[in-house]
Design a protein around this motif. Structure first.
Motif, PDB file in Angstrom:
ATOM      1  N   LEU A 218       0.649  -1.421   0.070  1.00 48.43           N
ATOM      2  CA  LEU A 218       0.007  -0.068   0.154  1.00 48.43           C
ATOM      3  C   LEU A 218       1.016   1.363   0.044  1.00 48.43           C
ATOM      4  N   THR A 219       0.425   2.222  -0.922  1.00 52.79           N
ATOM      5  CA  THR A 219       1.381   3.381  -0.865  1.00 52.79           C
ATOM      6  C   THR A 219       0.373   4.447  -0.142  1.00 52.79           C
ATOM      7  N   ALA A 220       1.362   5.397   0.820  1.00 51.80           N
ATOM      8  CA  ALA A 220       0.830   6.182   1.651  1.00 51.80           C
ATOM      9  C   ALA A 220       1.880   7.313   1.998  1.00 51.80           C
ATOM     10  N   HIS A 221       1.593   8.679   1.802  1.00 53.99           N
ATOM     11  CA  HIS A 221       2.889   9.516   1.959  1.00 53.99           C
ATOM     12  C   HIS A 221       2.141  10.674   2.856  1.00 53.99           C
ATOM     13  N   ASP A 222       1.037  10.741   3.161  1.00 49.11           N
ATOM     14  CA  ASP A 222       0.385  11.854   3.920  1.00 49.11           C
ATOM     15  C   ASP A 222      -0.624  11.500   5.040  1.00 49.11           C
ATOM     16  N   MET A 225      -3.678   9.653   3.632  1.00 50.15           N
ATOM     17  CA  MET A 225      -3.383   8.283   2.784  1.00 50.15           C
ATOM     18  C   MET A 225      -2.926   7.028   3.851  1.00 50.15           C
ATOM     19  N   ILE A 226      -2.380   7.507   4.875  1.00 50.67           N
ATOM     20  CA  ILE A 226      -1.865   6.664   5.818  1.00 50.67           C
ATOM     21  C   ILE A 226      -3.206   5.833   6.510  1.00 50.67           C
ATOM     22  N   ASP A 227      -4.452   6.884   6.940  1.00 53.60           N
ATOM     23  CA  ASP A 227      -5.471   6.328   7.637  1.00 53.60           C
ATOM     24  C   ASP A 227      -6.129   5.613   6.607  1.00 53.60           C
ATOM     25  N   LYS A 228      -6.228   5.899   5.367  1.00 55.03           N
ATOM     26  CA  LYS A 228      -6.968   5.143   4.313  1.00 55.03           C
ATOM     27  C   LYS A 228      -6.156   3.640   4.298  1.00 55.03           C
ATOM     28  N   ALA A 229      -4.655   3.687   4.090  1.00 55.08           N
ATOM     29  CA  ALA A 229      -4.134   2.744   4.027  1.00 55.08           C
ATOM     30  C   ALA A 229      -4.347   1.523   5.195  1.00 55.08           C
ATOM     31  N   PHE A 230      -4.278   2.015   6.426  1.00 56.05           N
ATOM     32  CA  PHE A 230      -4.907   1.149   7.690  1.00 56.05           C
ATOM     33  C   PHE A 230      -6.281   0.449   7.331  1.00 56.05           C
ATOM     34  N   VAL A 231      -7.114   1.385   6.750  1.00 56.94           N
ATOM     35  CA  VAL A 231      -8.355   0.656   6.601  1.00 56.94           C
ATOM     36  C   VAL A 231      -8.513  -0.335   5.550  1.00 56.94           C
ATOM     37  N   ALA A 232      -7.654  -0.019   4.555  1.00 60.71           N
ATOM     38  CA  ALA A 232      -7.670  -1.066   3.507  1.00 60.71           C
ATOM     39  C   ALA A 232      -6.848  -2.444   3.874  1.00 60.71           C
ATOM     40  N   MET A 233      -5.843  -2.311   4.593  1.00 56.65           N
ATOM     41  CA  MET A 233      -5.145  -3.690   5.159  1.00 56.65           C
ATOM     42  C   MET A 233      -6.209  -4.412   6.065  1.00 56.65           C
ATOM     43  N   THR A 234      -6.834  -3.698   6.752  1.00 58.30           N
ATOM     44  CA  THR A 234      -7.728  -4.241   7.800  1.00 58.30           C
ATOM     45  C   THR A 234      -8.892  -4.865   6.950  1.00 58.30           C
ATOM     46  N   LYS A 235      -9.369  -4.391   5.774  1.00 57.27           N
ATOM     47  CA  LYS A 235     -10.371  -4.889   5.161  1.00 57.27           C
ATOM     48  C   LYS A 235      -9.910  -6.357   4.531  1.00 57.27           C
ATOM     49  N   GLU A 236      -8.401  -6.437   4.114  1.00 54.01           N
ATOM     50  CA  GLU A 236      -7.989  -7.492   3.544  1.00 54.01           C
ATOM     51  C   GLU A 236      -7.595  -8.538   4.553  1.00 54.01           C
ATOM     52  N   ARG A 237      -7.683  -8.206   5.773  1.00 56.24           N
ATOM     53  CA  ARG A 237      -7.352  -9.049   7.007  1.00 56.24           C
ATOM     54  C   ARG A 237      -5.626  -9.308   7.324  1.00 56.24           C
ATOM     55  N   ALA A 238      -4.981  -8.135   6.947  1.00 52.47           N
ATOM     56  CA  ALA A 238      -3.631  -8.322   7.309  1.00 52.47           C
ATOM     57  C   ALA A 238      -3.317  -8.635   8.619  1.00 52.47           C
ATOM     58  N   GLN A 239      -2.350  -9.365   8.852  1.00 53.79           N
ATOM     59  CA  GLN A 239      -2.095  -9.838  10.366  1.00 53.79           C
ATOM     60  C   GLN A 239      -0.900  -8.945  10.846  1.00 53.79           C
ATOM     61  N   SER A 258      -0.072   5.240  15.959  1.00 51.49           N
ATOM     62  CA  SER A 258      -1.279   5.109  16.634  1.00 51.49           C
ATOM     63  C   SER A 258      -2.503   4.495  15.911  1.00 51.49           C
ATOM     64  N   ASN A 259      -2.289   4.450  14.472  1.00 58.65           N
ATOM     65  CA  ASN A 259      -3.106   3.586  13.694  1.00 58.65           C
ATOM     66  C   ASN A 259      -2.912   1.958  13.867  1.00 58.65           C
ATOM     67  N   ALA A 260      -1.722   1.529  14.130  1.00 61.29           N
ATOM     68  CA  ALA A 260      -1.401   0.308  14.327  1.00 61.29           C
ATOM     69  C   ALA A 260      -2.001  -0.110  15.660  1.00 61.29           C
TER      70      ALA A 260
END
Length: 347
Positions: A218-222, A225-239, A258-260
């Motif tokens: 996932l690409t995120a540089h602000d 985008m970081i917040d959205k990346a965490f939403v995306a990885m959670t939807k895909e069930r990243a461990q 804080s997101n982690a």
């Protein structure tokens, strides 16, 4: 007649030989021959050092402090024989370039460039002022120097080359979480496809195949985008999460950490500063030590050495740092064999 004029009148009536000696002494005093400490009394040369950081000075304060202390230990005292010009920003390359030009305009003696953005900006701004770099980028691959042993030009310094550790980071995640099958990879590279074509990513892919792990890049540089990346990885069930090297992530480290924590996602980072600020673990060089080494380069250059003749240092030691407070917060247990190997444990 005043007392002073009386003394002059008396001395003026002395024999010619005595008067001649007095006039000679007065002449020597006026020309400085009888002032052996005159040179020592002159102001000591003040060296002006430009610190150009890819991230903000606040985000990199521990490293700047280490650099300052190392120079103090080498005999450079701020306000006496040393002046700092510190510039840093929120990793927008245009602003870093502006700061580099400003440091050149101030005629600093040396530019210490922290991070690849800063190194590139300093190189574009000057090919005459010595540049001492501290970067996590491979300086040869990045085009900063033709060779580590013989850098040539006006640039030298220290590299941690942490991009080559990405495969090791993945192995550590698998060791800490034996059942992990899906790892999110966070990159700030604007071109995701280009990042996935790099040798460091290919190294990670090879490690992932060997471990049977799926990678989600996932690409995120602000912050947004970081917040959205965490939403995306959670939807895909990243461990678990692997954060790749980029100056932007130093700037936005608090957002990532804080997101982690909010998503209870175990993460490994490329610098210890993330773990010191609440991240779970890191396997990396010691950045403060690298800035202390940069101070040694500054000292050598100020004493006459040429950057072209000073080989670039590579890391010889890597540290595993684990934050057990964070592990407890997100509800995981670090295996005892991993904790025992840690160079530092934050409790």
């Amino acid at each position: 007649m005043t007392a002073s004029s009386e003394r002059f009148a008396v001395s003026s009536r002395k024999p010619g030989k005595t008067r001649w000696l007095e006039e000679l002494l007065l002449c020597l005093l006026l020309t400085g021959f009888l002032l052996p400490n005159a040179e020592a009394q002159q102001s000591e040369k003040v060296h002006r050092i430009g610190l150009l950081m890819s991230a903000s000075p606040a985000a990199t304060a521990p490293w700047i402090d280490a650099f300052r202390q190392a120079l103090r230990d080498l005999g450079y005292i701020e306000g006496k024989n040393l002046v700092f010009e510190i510039r840093g920003d929120n990793t927008q390359s245009r602003q870093v370039s502006d700061f580099a030009v400003e440091l050149v305009r101030l005629k600093v003696d040396i530019i210490v460039a922290g991070g690849s953005f800063a190194v590139r900006a300093a190189m574009k701004a000057t090919n005459k002022i010595p540049i001492v770099m501290r970067t996590a980028t491979d300086p040869v691959r990045a085009g900063f120097v033709p060779s580590l042993a013989r850098p040539g030009g006006n640039i030298t310094g220290v590299t941690s080359v942490t991009t080559k550790l990405i495969g090791k980071h993945l192995e550590l995640l698998a060791e800490v979480f034996p059942g992990v099958k899906h790892v999110a990879v966070l990159t700030a590279q604007a071109d995701r496809a280009r990042f996935m074509a790099t040798s460091s990513y290919k190294e990670m892919e090879a490690a992932a195949r060997a471990l049977g792990v799926k990678l989600q890049t996932l690409t995120a540089h602000d912050p947004d985008m970081i917040d959205k990346a965490f939403v995306a990885m959670t939807k895909e069930r990243a461990q678990a999460l692997l954060v790749t090297p980029n100056p932007r992530y130093v700037q936005h480290g608090e957002r990532i950490i804080s997101n982690a924590a909010a998503y209870r996602l175990p993460a490994i980072y490329y610098q210890t500063i993330f773990v010191e600020n609440g991240g779970l673990m890191s396997y990396a060089t010691n950045n403060a030590d690298e800035y202390r080494r940069a101070a040694v380069y500054v000292d050598k250059i100020l004493k006459g050495a040429k950057p072209a003749d000073l080989p670039i240092e590579q890391p010889t030691k890597f540290e595993l740092v684990i934050n057990l407070k964070t592990a407890k917060q997100i509800g995981i247990t670090i295996p005892p064999n991993v904790s025992a190997r840690a160079d530092r444990v934050i409790r």
